[in-house]
Design a protein around this motif. Structure first.
Motif: not given
Length: 121
Positions: A33-38, A42-53, A57-59, A66-73
């Motif tokens: 898995a790869m992903g982005w958090y933000r 003053g706030k906790q880290r939260e998931l933004v986007a997630y992508i499996t091998s 994807t999951n948002y 609004r957001f799109t995750i992609s990967r280049d394996n």
């Protein structure tokens, strides 16, 4: 060792777009898995986007559409295209990867150093 390096953050006006990139390097045998958090001040880290091998994807609802995750394996890279940005999207964005190292084949969670995204109103 495994390193994740993000790029592409910056300042953008509300409604604008940014594209974040993250490159994984080092003793990498495999990445699942790869992903982005933000994390905003003053706030906790939260998931933004997630992508499996396999490319699934999951948002969270906050960024869906609004957001799109992609990967280049082949290049061990993950990207985040962010459109229609809002001031509430302002945060430090962190790249994440679950990696098995060549030395031990053990899976571990790795994080980048973060890149600042600021959206002005």
């Amino acid at each position: 060792q495994v390193q994740l390096v993000e790029s592409g953050g910056g300042l953008v006006q509300s409604g604008g777009s940014l594209r974040l990139s993250c490159a994984a390097s080092g003793t990498i045998f495999s990445i699942s898995a790869m992903g982005w958090y933000r994390q905003a001040p003053g706030k906790q880290r939260e998931l933004v986007a997630y992508i499996t091998s396999g490319g699934s994807t999951n948002y969270p609802d906050l960024v869906k559409g609004r957001f799109t995750i992609s990967r280049d394996n082949a290049k061990n890279r993950v990207y985040l295209q962010m459109n229609s940005l809002k001031p509430e999207d302002t945060a430090v964005y962190y790249c994440y990867a679950r990696v098995a190292q060549t030395t031990t084949r053990a899976w571990g969670d790795y994080w980048g150093q973060g890149t600042q995204v600021t959206v002005s109103s």
